[in-house]
Design a protein around this motif. Structure first.
Motif, PDB file in Angstrom:
ATOM      1  N   ASP A 176      11.790  33.334  14.323  1.00  0.00           N
ATOM      2  CA  ASP A 176      12.752  32.245  14.403  1.00  0.00           C
ATOM      3  C   ASP A 176      12.106  31.041  15.083  1.00  0.00           C
ATOM      4  N   ALA A 177      11.899  29.972  14.336  1.00  0.00           N
ATOM      5  CA  ALA A 177      11.244  28.786  14.881  1.00  0.00           C
ATOM      6  C   ALA A 177      12.066  28.155  15.990  1.00  0.00           C
ATOM      7  N   ASP A 178      13.396  28.218  15.893  1.00  0.00           N
ATOM      8  CA  ASP A 178      14.251  27.647  16.929  1.00  0.00           C
ATOM      9  C   ASP A 178      14.110  28.414  18.239  1.00  0.00           C
ATOM     10  N   ASP A 179      14.067  29.744  18.154  1.00  0.00           N
ATOM     11  CA  ASP A 179      13.891  30.552  19.356  1.00  0.00           C
ATOM     12  C   ASP A 179      12.531  30.294  19.997  1.00  0.00           C
ATOM     13  N   ALA A 180      11.500  30.167  19.164  1.00  0.00           N
ATOM     14  CA  ALA A 180      10.167  29.883  19.689  1.00  0.00           C
ATOM     15  C   ALA A 180      10.147  28.523  20.385  1.00  0.00           C
ATOM     16  N   MET A 181      10.748  27.517  19.773  1.00  0.00           N
ATOM     17  CA  MET A 181      10.787  26.193  20.378  1.00  0.00           C
ATOM     18  C   MET A 181      11.521  26.223  21.710  1.00  0.00           C
ATOM     19  N   THR A 182      12.596  26.986  21.785  1.00  0.00           N
ATOM     20  CA  THR A 182      13.349  27.077  23.037  1.00  0.00           C
ATOM     21  C   THR A 182      12.508  27.702  24.134  1.00  0.00           C
ATOM     22  N   MET A 183      11.768  28.758  23.794  1.00  0.00           N
ATOM     23  CA  MET A 183      10.899  29.370  24.787  1.00  0.00           C
ATOM     24  C   MET A 183       9.844  28.388  25.280  1.00  0.00           C
ATOM     25  N   TYR A 184       9.225  27.652  24.354  1.00  0.00           N
ATOM     26  CA  TYR A 184       8.236  26.658  24.746  1.00  0.00           C
ATOM     27  C   TYR A 184       8.862  25.582  25.638  1.00  0.00           C
ATOM     28  N   ALA A 185      10.069  25.168  25.280  1.00  0.00           N
ATOM     29  CA  ALA A 185      10.730  24.080  25.994  1.00  0.00           C
ATOM     30  C   ALA A 185      10.988  24.435  27.452  1.00  0.00           C
ATOM     31  N   TYR A 186      11.316  25.696  27.715  1.00  0.00           N
ATOM     32  CA  TYR A 186      11.713  26.105  29.060  1.00  0.00           C
ATOM     33  C   TYR A 186      10.625  26.859  29.817  1.00  0.00           C
ATOM     34  N   ALA A 187       9.495  27.110  29.184  1.00  0.00           N
ATOM     35  CA  ALA A 187       8.417  27.827  29.877  1.00  0.00           C
ATOM     36  C   ALA A 187       7.940  27.011  31.079  1.00  0.00           C
ATOM     37  N   PRO A 188       8.030  27.553  32.286  1.00  0.00           N
ATOM     38  CA  PRO A 188       7.621  26.772  33.464  1.00  0.00           C
ATOM     39  C   PRO A 188       6.114  26.533  33.529  1.00  0.00           C
ATOM     40  N   HIS A 189       5.343  27.351  32.801  1.00  0.00           N
ATOM     41  CA  HIS A 189       3.886  27.205  32.806  1.00  0.00           C
ATOM     42  C   HIS A 189       3.396  27.184  31.358  1.00  0.00           C
ATOM     43  N   LEU A 190       3.601  26.073  30.673  1.00  0.00           N
ATOM     44  CA  LEU A 190       3.206  25.932  29.274  1.00  0.00           C
ATOM     45  C   LEU A 190       1.808  25.333  29.203  1.00  0.00           C
ATOM     46  N   MET A 191       0.911  26.041  28.561  1.00  0.00           N
ATOM     47  CA  MET A 191      -0.489  25.625  28.490  1.00  0.00           C
ATOM     48  C   MET A 191      -0.839  25.135  27.092  1.00  0.00           C
ATOM     49  N   ALA A 192      -1.637  24.078  27.031  1.00  0.00           N
ATOM     50  CA  ALA A 192      -2.107  23.575  25.743  1.00  0.00           C
ATOM     51  C   ALA A 192      -3.251  24.436  25.235  1.00  0.00           C
ATOM     52  N   ASN A 193      -3.300  24.625  23.922  1.00  0.00           N
ATOM     53  CA  ASN A 193      -4.400  25.356  23.308  1.00  0.00           C
ATOM     54  C   ASN A 193      -5.669  24.509  23.405  1.00  0.00           C
ATOM     55  N   PRO A 194      -6.745  25.047  23.978  1.00  0.00           N
ATOM     56  CA  PRO A 194      -7.973  24.254  24.082  1.00  0.00           C
ATOM     57  C   PRO A 194      -8.622  23.971  22.737  1.00  0.00           C
ATOM     58  N   ILE A 195      -8.176  24.682  21.696  1.00  0.00           N
ATOM     59  CA  ILE A 195      -8.725  24.464  20.360  1.00  0.00           C
ATOM     60  C   ILE A 195      -7.651  23.805  19.506  1.00  0.00           C
ATOM     61  N   ASP A 196      -7.869  22.575  19.140  1.00  0.00           N
ATOM     62  CA  ASP A 196      -6.881  21.810  18.384  1.00  0.00           C
ATOM     63  C   ASP A 196      -6.677  22.420  17.005  1.00  0.00           C
ATOM     64  N   SER A 197      -5.402  22.693  16.650  1.00  0.00           N
ATOM     65  CA  SER A 197      -5.115  23.247  15.325  1.00  0.00           C
ATOM     66  C   SER A 197      -4.284  22.292  14.478  1.00  0.00           C
ATOM     67  N   ALA A 198      -4.179  21.034  14.907  1.00  0.00           N
ATOM     68  CA  ALA A 198      -3.440  20.028  14.150  1.00  0.00           C
ATOM     69  C   ALA A 198      -2.024  20.485  13.843  1.00  0.00           C
ATOM     70  N   SER A 199      -1.370  21.099  14.829  1.00  0.00           N
ATOM     71  CA  SER A 199      -0.015  21.613  14.634  1.00  0.00           C
ATOM     72  C   SER A 199       1.004  20.650  15.218  1.00  0.00           C
ATOM     73  N   THR A 200       1.853  20.098  14.358  1.00  0.00           N
ATOM     74  CA  THR A 200       2.862  19.153  14.809  1.00  0.00           C
ATOM     75  C   THR A 200       3.910  19.832  15.673  1.00  0.00           C
ATOM     76  N   ILE A 201       4.299  21.054  15.334  1.00  0.00           N
ATOM     77  CA  ILE A 201       5.338  21.726  16.107  1.00  0.00           C
ATOM     78  C   ILE A 201       4.853  22.046  17.526  1.00  0.00           C
ATOM     79  N   ILE A 202       3.571  22.345  17.693  1.00  0.00           N
ATOM     80  CA  ILE A 202       3.048  22.614  19.032  1.00  0.00           C
ATOM     81  C   ILE A 202       2.990  21.322  19.846  1.00  0.00           C
ATOM     82  N   GLU A 203       2.582  20.238  19.219  1.00  0.00           N
ATOM     83  CA  GLU A 203       2.597  18.942  19.903  1.00  0.00           C
ATOM     84  C   GLU A 203       4.011  18.601  20.361  1.00  0.00           C
TER      85      GLU A 203
END
Length: 363
Positions: A202-229
């Protein structure tokens, strides 16, 4: 029964956490992800974002409870409006409290990752991810964080041109990358710090987890992903001091009321069709013009046009009405400017600085 594999069916269609490389075969594979392109729809990027918007608003019976439909229903553009929509949905649905990761999220470093049809971006540099997680832990949560959660789903999009279809070699390489991550983490992580792979359909559930994660880390390898940005931008707005409440006040004061305007939504649906048809006419014109052999559709045409017109990022769709048809065609099929999310960059370790992101957005 193995303790390295957790399934939580109450959270979404399915959700699981894999803590051992021997369980990677249990990760479901979605060979055709469909048209729910959350990142592209919100950021207005990629070739199919306009068609994806139309598909969502044309089928309310299918999409009415989704983040994308709720965002489009308010007819307000920009990351702030979307972040407010995420906060309002979480307040209503309590997705995180039903998640398999609810208890461990406060003590976890979370990193979204795209593999599948973008696995080539890894270029066998996945060890950088483990090293980056250790750097992040040392600088952000040396005592609190005891897990590194890599969140992903093995999804192949597939579009009308037959691109991004399921590829067996890409699947095998995706699994190889995950096995390599487990192996290197086992060698490198100190006692009390472990790697987990979290998967949801579920993309919505994943986005919610990312939104509220207190320690969200960027991927050091760029994958040109708009949803991750997009996820990092939303997280920066929600996790700042008072951020969630500020967004909820904005939603309650403005967006909730706009979502109730049925007549305006019907008009918006019609306008999306108008814009979609205008692009199709421009395409046909380009194909029959003298430069038909050199005309190449620019997937990020809206970003190009916005910069040309000096529009803000949250400019409304009606602004397209004032664009000269010749300029519109030139932007769509002229020389494409590189997007900030397109193209390969040298591999490097990136630790997202939320305060810096917010400062840049407010300046």
């Amino acid at each position: 029964e193995s303790t390295s594999f957790t399934v939580e069916r109450s959270a979404s269609a399915w959700a699981l956490v894999v803590r051992d490389a021997r369980e990677l075969w249990k990760i479901p594979v979605n060979k055709r992800g469909g048209g729910y392109r959350l990142g592209n729809v919100v950021k207005r990027r990629g070739k199919g974002w306009l068609n994806a918007r139309s598909a969502v608003v044309d089928q309310p019976e299918m999409y009415k409870d989704t983040l994308v439909y709720s965002f489009l229903e308010a007819r307000t553009e920009g990351v702030r409006a979307f972040a407010a929509t995420v906060a309002a949905r979480e307040r209503s649905k309590r997705t995180l409290s039903r998640s398999a990761l609810a208890e461990v999220l406060p003590r976890s470093i979370v990193m979204p990752m795209r593999l599948s049809d973008k696995v080539a971006f890894m270029e066998r540099n996945e060890k950088l991810i483990v090293d980056a997680a250790l750097d992040f832990r040392r600088s952000r949560c040396p005592e609190a964080c005891n897990q590194f959660v890599v969140s992903l789903s093995l999804v192949w999009g597939g579009d009308e041109d037959g691109k991004f279809l399921y590829d067996d070699d890409e699947y095998k390489e995706s699994i190889r990358v995950l096995r390599s991550l487990f192996a290197y983490a086992k060698e490198t992580f100190p006692p009390g710090f472990e790697l987990s792979i979290a998967v949801t359909s579920d993309a919505d559930d994943a986005m919610t987890m990312y939104a509220y994660a207190p320690h969200l880390m960027a991927n050091p390898i760029d994958s040109a992903s708009t949803i991750i940005e997009l996820a990092h931008e939303v997280n920066a707005l929600i996790t700042r001091d008072g951020g969630e409440q500020t967004l909820l006040n904005y939603y309650d004061g403005q967006l909730a009321r706009r979502r109730k305007d049925i007549v305006a939504m019907e008009r918006y649906r019609a306008r999306l069709h108008d814009f979609r048809d205008a692009i199709e006419r421009a395409r046909l014109t380009a194909e029959t013009s003298e430069r038909a052999r050199t005309a190449v559709f620019a997937p990020n045409w809206f970003d190009i046009l916005r910069r040309r017109m000096q529009w803000p990022e949250d400019v409304v769709m009606d602004a397209l009405d004032g664009v000269d048809e010749a300029l519109f065609s030139e932007v769509l099929f002229g020389v494409s400017e590189p997007s900030v999310s397109i193209g390969r960059r040298p591999s490097k370790v990136i630790v997202l600085a939320h305060d810096d992101v917010l400062e840049r957005r407010s300046s």
